[in-house]
Scaffold this motif. Structure first.
Motif, PDB file in Angstrom:
ATOM      1  N   ILE A 166      31.762  43.574  34.898  1.00  0.00           N
ATOM      2  CA  ILE A 166      33.141  43.026  35.128  1.00  0.00           C
ATOM      3  C   ILE A 166      34.115  44.121  34.800  1.00  0.00           C
ATOM      4  O   ILE A 166      35.161  44.434  35.808  1.00  0.00           O
ATOM      5  N   ASP A 167      34.130  44.492  33.589  1.00  0.00           N
ATOM      6  CA  ASP A 167      35.335  45.609  33.352  1.00  0.00           C
ATOM      7  C   ASP A 167      34.962  46.427  34.269  1.00  0.00           C
ATOM      8  O   ASP A 167      36.010  47.648  34.401  1.00  0.00           O
ATOM      9  N   GLN A 168      33.629  47.265  34.308  1.00  0.00           N
ATOM     10  CA  GLN A 168      33.767  48.343  35.302  1.00  0.00           C
ATOM     11  C   GLN A 168      33.994  48.221  36.529  1.00  0.00           C
ATOM     12  O   GLN A 168      34.736  49.363  37.179  1.00  0.00           O
ATOM     13  N   VAL A 169      33.779  47.087  37.253  1.00  0.00           N
ATOM     14  CA  VAL A 169      34.268  47.115  38.650  1.00  0.00           C
ATOM     15  C   VAL A 169      35.803  46.744  38.596  1.00  0.00           C
ATOM     16  O   VAL A 169      36.522  47.429  39.639  1.00  0.00           O
ATOM     17  N   MET A 170      36.403  46.178  37.837  1.00  0.00           N
ATOM     18  CA  MET A 170      37.948  45.888  37.673  1.00  0.00           C
ATOM     19  C   MET A 170      38.666  47.187  37.389  1.00  0.00           C
ATOM     20  O   MET A 170      39.731  47.265  38.089  1.00  0.00           O
ATOM     21  N   SER A 171      38.075  47.837  36.501  1.00  0.00           N
ATOM     22  CA  SER A 171      39.033  48.981  36.019  1.00  0.00           C
ATOM     23  C   SER A 171      38.979  50.234  36.700  1.00  0.00           C
ATOM     24  O   SER A 171      39.509  51.209  36.777  1.00  0.00           O
ATOM     25  N   ILE A 172      37.679  50.444  37.313  1.00  0.00           N
ATOM     26  CA  ILE A 172      37.288  51.724  38.000  1.00  0.00           C
ATOM     27  C   ILE A 172      36.893  51.668  39.383  1.00  0.00           C
ATOM     28  O   ILE A 172      37.532  52.094  40.219  1.00  0.00           O
ATOM     29  N   GLU A 173      35.731  50.737  39.503  1.00  0.00           N
ATOM     30  CA  GLU A 173      35.232  50.716  40.950  1.00  0.00           C
ATOM     31  C   GLU A 173      36.189  50.410  42.155  1.00  0.00           C
ATOM     32  O   GLU A 173      36.388  50.966  43.184  1.00  0.00           O
ATOM     33  N   VAL A 174      36.748  49.250  41.934  1.00  0.00           N
ATOM     34  CA  VAL A 174      37.481  48.504  43.076  1.00  0.00           C
ATOM     35  C   VAL A 174      39.016  49.304  43.326  1.00  0.00           C
ATOM     36  O   VAL A 174      39.245  49.766  44.274  1.00  0.00           O
TER      37      VAL A 174
END
Length: 205
Positions: A166-174
């Motif tokens: 969740i943190d990876q997707v919300m802060s970096i990927e998206v």
């Protein structure tokens, strides 16, 4: 690292249909999706080569198609928006099928093909995002939009990775993908005539 994609897609000529623009958006989204999955792998997420990879890629591609649908709604009539999104999803399904056919075991001859698999997933998943939108100016999806995407990725990853996704997707990927997609769509819908190139004088002896 910022994601860079082609920013101008069409040469001068007849106005493109919404479906054609959707097909171009699908090309860009597919590349964005592959890059997102690669970054997740480089970040240490255990996305297995093979069926697991394609499960994640399918989920990512569906999310990006939904995000593109939200980002272009102000540019089109409701009918054109539907045509754009349908064209995009069909193109993504065909691309997914082509790639999956190359890398995964054959499907049963009497069963659905990989394109059918993608379209069935779209028809199931898209309604779960129905209440989510993106900012009309920045193109950034709502937090709930992104969180829902991350929640859908969680069960596709090894148990040890789920707490971090969740943190990876919300802060970096998206954020990276959303801005790259918005720039691409701006180019897809840009109808400003290009400057004519200056004529080159002929030279000789």
């Amino acid at each position: 690292m910022a994601i860079r994609l082609k920013s101008r897609w069409f040469r001068e000529g007849p106005q493109r249909s919404a479906a054609e623009r959707g097909g171009v958006a699908a090309v860009a989204s597919w590349r964005l999706g592959i890059e997102m999955v690669k970054r997740l792998q480089r970040a240490g997420f255990g996305i297995e080569v093979g069926a697991g990879y394609f499960q994640v890629l399918k989920e990512v591609a569906i999310f990006l198609a939904l995000l593109a649908d939200r980002q272009v709604h102000a540019r089109q009539s409701p009918e054109e928006r539907d045509e754009f999104t349908v064209g995009m999803v069909r193109h993504l399904a065909a691309t997914y099928a082509e790639s999956a056919t190359e890398w995964l075991p054959p499907r049963r001859a009497d069963g659905p093909d990989w394109a059918d698999d993608f379209l069935a997933a779209w028809n199931t998943v898209a309604p779960t995002y129905a209440d989510f939108d993106s900012d009309a100016v920045s193109g950034e999806p709502e937090i709930a939009f992104v969180r829902h995407f991350a929640w859908r990725l969680e069960p596709l990853l090894p148990a040890a990775d789920r707490v971090w996704v969740i943190d990876q997707v919300m802060s970096i990927e998206v954020p990276e993908a959303a801005q790259a997609l918005r720039r691409t769509l701006a180019g897809v819908f840009d109808e400003t005539p290009r400057r004519a190139r200056p004529a080159t004088a002929a030279t000789g002896d």
